[in-house]
Each structure stands twice: as structure tokens, then as C-alpha cells.
Design a protein around this motif. Structure first.
Motif, mmCIF file in Angstrom:
data_model
loop_
_atom_site.group_PDB
_atom_site.id
_atom_site.type_symbol
_atom_site.label_atom_id
_atom_site.label_comp_id
_atom_site.label_asym_id
_atom_site.label_seq_id
_atom_site.Cartn_x
_atom_site.Cartn_y
_atom_site.Cartn_z
ATOM 1 N N SER A 194 41.030 62.727 48.822
ATOM 2 C CA SER A 194 41.311 61.383 48.830
ATOM 3 C C SER A 194 41.136 62.022 47.592
ATOM 4 O O SER A 194 41.389 63.240 47.172
ATOM 5 N N THR A 195 42.300 61.893 46.749
ATOM 6 C CA THR A 195 42.589 61.602 45.688
ATOM 7 C C THR A 195 42.696 59.888 44.856
ATOM 8 O O THR A 195 43.038 58.819 45.126
ATOM 9 N N GLY A 196 42.346 60.445 43.490
ATOM 10 C CA GLY A 196 42.293 58.701 42.555
ATOM 11 C C GLY A 196 40.753 58.867 43.151
ATOM 12 O O GLY A 196 39.818 58.745 42.921
ATOM 13 N N GLY A 197 41.456 57.162 42.995
ATOM 14 C CA GLY A 197 40.278 56.184 43.611
ATOM 15 C C GLY A 197 40.264 55.807 45.716
ATOM 16 O O GLY A 197 39.722 55.102 45.853
ATOM 17 N N SER A 198 41.120 56.510 45.641
ATOM 18 C CA SER A 198 41.681 56.434 46.985
ATOM 19 C C SER A 198 39.895 57.255 48.034
ATOM 20 O O SER A 198 40.072 57.633 47.728
ATOM 21 N N PRO A 199 39.774 56.075 49.165
ATOM 22 C CA PRO A 199 39.002 56.278 49.688
ATOM 23 C C PRO A 199 38.962 57.724 50.232
ATOM 24 O O PRO A 199 40.284 58.238 51.244
ATOM 25 N N LEU A 200 38.102 58.232 51.133
ATOM 26 C CA LEU A 200 37.732 59.774 51.995
ATOM 27 C C LEU A 200 37.880 60.069 52.685
ATOM 28 O O LEU A 200 37.769 58.374 53.350
ATOM 29 N N THR A 201 39.348 60.275 53.845
ATOM 30 C CA THR A 201 39.539 60.412 54.816
ATOM 31 C C THR A 201 39.268 62.139 55.650
ATOM 32 O O THR A 201 39.128 62.888 54.704
ATOM 33 N N GLN A 202 38.573 62.276 56.559
ATOM 34 C CA GLN A 202 39.142 63.296 57.316
ATOM 35 C C GLN A 202 40.143 64.163 57.781
ATOM 36 O O GLN A 202 41.411 63.852 58.115
ATOM 37 N N VAL A 203 40.054 65.074 56.506
ATOM 38 C CA VAL A 203 41.667 66.063 56.654
ATOM 39 C C VAL A 203 41.208 67.063 57.490
ATOM 40 O O VAL A 203 42.397 67.485 57.858
ATOM 41 N N ALA A 204 40.002 67.454 57.890
ATOM 42 C CA ALA A 204 40.190 68.833 58.626
ATOM 43 C C ALA A 204 39.096 68.639 59.584
ATOM 44 O O ALA A 204 38.072 68.247 59.344
ATOM 45 N N ASN A 205 39.252 68.832 60.377
ATOM 46 C CA ASN A 205 37.881 68.846 62.205
ATOM 47 C C ASN A 205 36.738 69.977 61.523
ATOM 48 O O ASN A 205 37.637 70.749 60.910
ATOM 49 N N ASN A 206 36.056 69.565 61.973
ATOM 50 C CA ASN A 206 34.704 70.535 62.514
ATOM 51 C C ASN A 206 34.761 71.450 63.072
ATOM 52 O O ASN A 206 35.250 71.728 64.471
ATOM 53 N N ILE A 207 34.364 72.473 62.249
ATOM 54 C CA ILE A 207 35.137 74.499 62.673
ATOM 55 C C ILE A 207 33.364 75.171 62.989
ATOM 56 O O ILE A 207 32.831 75.072 61.772
ATOM 57 N N ALA A 208 33.363 75.556 64.251
ATOM 58 C CA ALA A 208 32.559 76.738 63.842
ATOM 59 C C ALA A 208 32.179 77.521 62.541
ATOM 60 O O ALA A 208 33.159 77.750 61.921
ATOM 61 N N ALA A 209 30.812 77.721 61.586
ATOM 62 C CA ALA A 209 30.905 78.445 60.292
ATOM 63 C C ALA A 209 29.832 79.238 60.076
ATOM 64 O O ALA A 209 28.404 78.114 60.995
ATOM 65 N N PRO A 210 29.240 79.981 59.704
ATOM 66 C CA PRO A 210 27.895 80.070 59.482
ATOM 67 C C PRO A 210 27.028 79.335 58.703
ATOM 68 O O PRO A 210 26.540 80.427 57.665
ATOM 69 N N THR A 211 27.374 78.012 58.876
ATOM 70 C CA THR A 211 26.361 77.566 57.819
ATOM 71 C C THR A 211 24.728 77.551 57.439
ATOM 72 O O THR A 211 23.839 78.035 58.842
ATOM 73 N N SER A 212 25.016 78.041 56.595
ATOM 74 C CA SER A 212 23.339 78.092 55.969
ATOM 75 C C SER A 212 23.045 77.890 54.511
ATOM 76 O O SER A 212 24.078 78.238 53.937
#
Length: 324
Positions: A194-212
């Protein structure tokens, strides 16, 4: 001088939906010299501070209310991070970075890594879009914000394993709020924004990644690939990591300046499961969004009509629309 700080300092009241497991608030640091209290021999405080140049800490870090998102009323100061030719670190790259100092496991389950970014509203020491920047990243770079790279060097761009996923123009003085949605179990990552004081929204779906992560490799700062004398200042605030559901509120939700006018006084509790609901401009709006403000996208519930002469434009359809 720090020791363990009570979570009550960091939960910031009922506005938080999830559980904060590590806070990067700068409130425990009365001056930037307090960052120097940390060392490998005495690992105190909430941040490790060793990735920087040869100048004093005050050359690379500064604290001020002017350096924080005005909507984040729980923070006293934001942090200004400076990089220049003196910030060379182990190569010809310039780096000024803080790293979490914690015993918490920051790499398990579904966590949300929150932070806000901005640059000087007067355009002083603005980032050079001809040089590659890596911002608030993990050591393995499985997720990060980049600037000065293709496909649009003038955009803040979210990358997953160096592949472009989403971007938005970097405008001096605008506050950009991010949350990395990292599912360490499912090995996926998504993005909330989001920008400024606006609440967050999901702008990109979760995708596969080597999370660690080893819980000490999240770099809260900036790496500039090419060494050049020109100084750059980046503002950072609102840094914390939570165990979901995600907190979408940005402080009080009130902000000034060129950022979005929509606000929220309390958090909206949501899960990381993508929604298919998309907001589009209404024919009977009750409020208007200023230039560069969010006006639509997946899960967005704020105003959708842009102030004249701006138009609600798809930046990353269907996830994010902005008044341009």
C-alpha cells in the motif's frame, strides 16, 4: 544497554492482527550511536550493525520523525540509510545494512515481513535509477525489492529469485508499505502493498521460491552494485515480523503528503489465501484518490475514483491499480 524488550512495546495496541515475533522498531535507539552498542563480543539490542563503510555510524544512519511514515504513530523516529563511495563492503559494492539480532526462529511457518520505504520529498540525494539497488533482502535473494533494473529502472520492483514479479513507480516523498508473505513450509512467497496510510492489500499471489533463513540474514538496508561518489538517502520505518494472520493496518491509517488518502483506524485480519475479488472504479464515488494513490485491486476496499485529471490505471492487474 538494551536487553530483552517487552513485546508490549511493539504490539502497538489492538491494531495488530497477528503476533509480532520480532520488532525492528527504532524506538529503543535514542541516537544512532546506540547501534554501536552491538558487537560480536556483546550481541545486544535488536539489530546487528556491521555491514557498512569505514566512516562513523552517524555518516550512514540518522534518526528523525521526518524519516518515518507519518501514519506509523507507534514509531518516534524513522531511519535514514545513506550509501556513498565510503560504504564499500568486501567488494566494489556499497552497503549499509542492519540485520535482526534475535533468538526467535524467523524462518518457520507462514510469516509476514513488514517494512515501509521512502525517499526525500524535496528530491535530495535521490536514488540513481541507472544503478542497480537491492533493498530489504535476504542473503540468498529469494525475495527482495530492487531499483534501477529492468524492466522499468525507475520503479521499485519486487523480485523473486531475481525474477521480476511486480513494480510501482518510485516518487520522492511517497511512502511505500510492503509485507513479504513468506510460507516457509510451503516454500512460497507473495507480496502485500500500500502507500501512505492505506491498508495493505495482496498485490501478488504466493509463488514457489527457495524460502529459507537462519534468522540473521534479513538485510534491513540498501546495497548499491556500482561504487560511485554520489550519496543516496533511503528512509525506512515500520519494520517488524509477525506470525499471521497478517496485519493490514499501517499505524493509525492517517498520513499526509503525496501518498494515498484512504485510511483505516484498525487492522483487517486476513489470511494469505488469494482472493478473487477485484475492486474497479465506481460510478458513484464518495471520495477521490490523489496522484500515485491506490485506486483498485485484489482485496482493495478504499475509494476508486481518481482526482482530476488522473486515471485509475492497471499497474499489476488484477492485483493493483494506481492513479496516474
Amino acid at each position: 544497554m538494551f536487553g530483552q524488550v517487552s513485546l508490549a512495546v511493539f504490539l502497538f495496541g489492538s491494531a495488530y492482527a497477528g503476533t509480532t515475533i520480532w520488532s525492528g522498531s527504532f524506538n529503543p535507539f535514542p541516537t544512532v550511536s546506540a547501534f554501536d552498542d552491538w558487537s560480536w563480543a556483546d550481541e545486544v539490542g535488536t539489530y546487528q550493525w556491521y555491514i557498512h563503510g569505514t566512516e562513523p555510524t552517524s555518516h550512514y544512519l540518522a534518526l528523525s520523525p521526518s524519516y518515518k511514515n507519518p501514519a506509523d504513530t507507534a514509531e518516534t523516529n524513522g531511519l535514514m540509510v545513506t550509501i556513498d563511495s565510503t560504504a564499500e563492503w568486501n567488494s566494489d559494492m556499497e552497503r549499509t545494512e542492519l540485520i535482526p539480532q534475535t533468538t526467535e526462529n524467523l524462518g518457520t511457518g507462514n510469516l509476514f515481513y513488514h517494512f515501509s520505504l521512502s525517499t526525500d520529498p524535496a528530491g535530495l540525494n535521490v536514488p540513481d535509477s541507472t544503478l542497480e539497488h537491492q533493498i530489504l533482502f535476504f542473503e540468498s535473494h529469494f525475495t527482495e525489492i530492487k531499483y534501477g533494473v529492468a524492466p522499468t529502472p525507475t520503479d521499485l520492483q519486487w523480485m523473486v529469485s531475481s525474477q521480476f514479479q511486480w513494480g510501482t513507480p518510485l516518487v520522492p516523498g511517497t511512502w511505500y508499505n510492503f509485507a513479504y508473505d513468506i510460507d516457509f513450509t510451503a516454500q512460497t512467497v507473495g507480496l502485500w502493498f500500500s502507500t501512505g496510510g492505506s491498508p495493505l492489500t495482496q498485490v501478488a499471489n504466493n509463488i514457489a521460491a527457495p524460502t529459507s533463513t537462519n534468522s540473521e540474514d534479513f538485510h534491513v538496508g540498501v546495497l548499491r552494485i556500482v561504487n560511485t561518489p554520489a550519496p543516496e538517502n533511503w528512509y525506512i520505518s515500520g519494520v517488524y515480523i509477525e506470525n499471521g494472520p497478517i496485519t493490514t493496518a499501517i499505524g493509525s491509517g492517517n498520513s499526509t503528503g503525496s501518498s494515498s488518502s484512504s485510511s483505516s483506524s484498525s487492522a483487517t485480519s486476513v489470511t494469505s489465501t488469494p482472493t478473487t475479488t477485484i475492486s474497479t472504479p465506481s460510478s458513484t464515488p464518495t471520495a477521490t484518490v490523489p496522484e500515485y494513490g491506490q485506486c483498485g485491486g485484489t482485496g482493495y476496499t478504499g475509494p476508486t475514483a481518481c482526482a482530476s485529471p488522473f486515471t485509475c490505471t492497471a499497474i499489476s492487474a488484477p492485483y493493483y491499480y494506481q492513479c496516474l
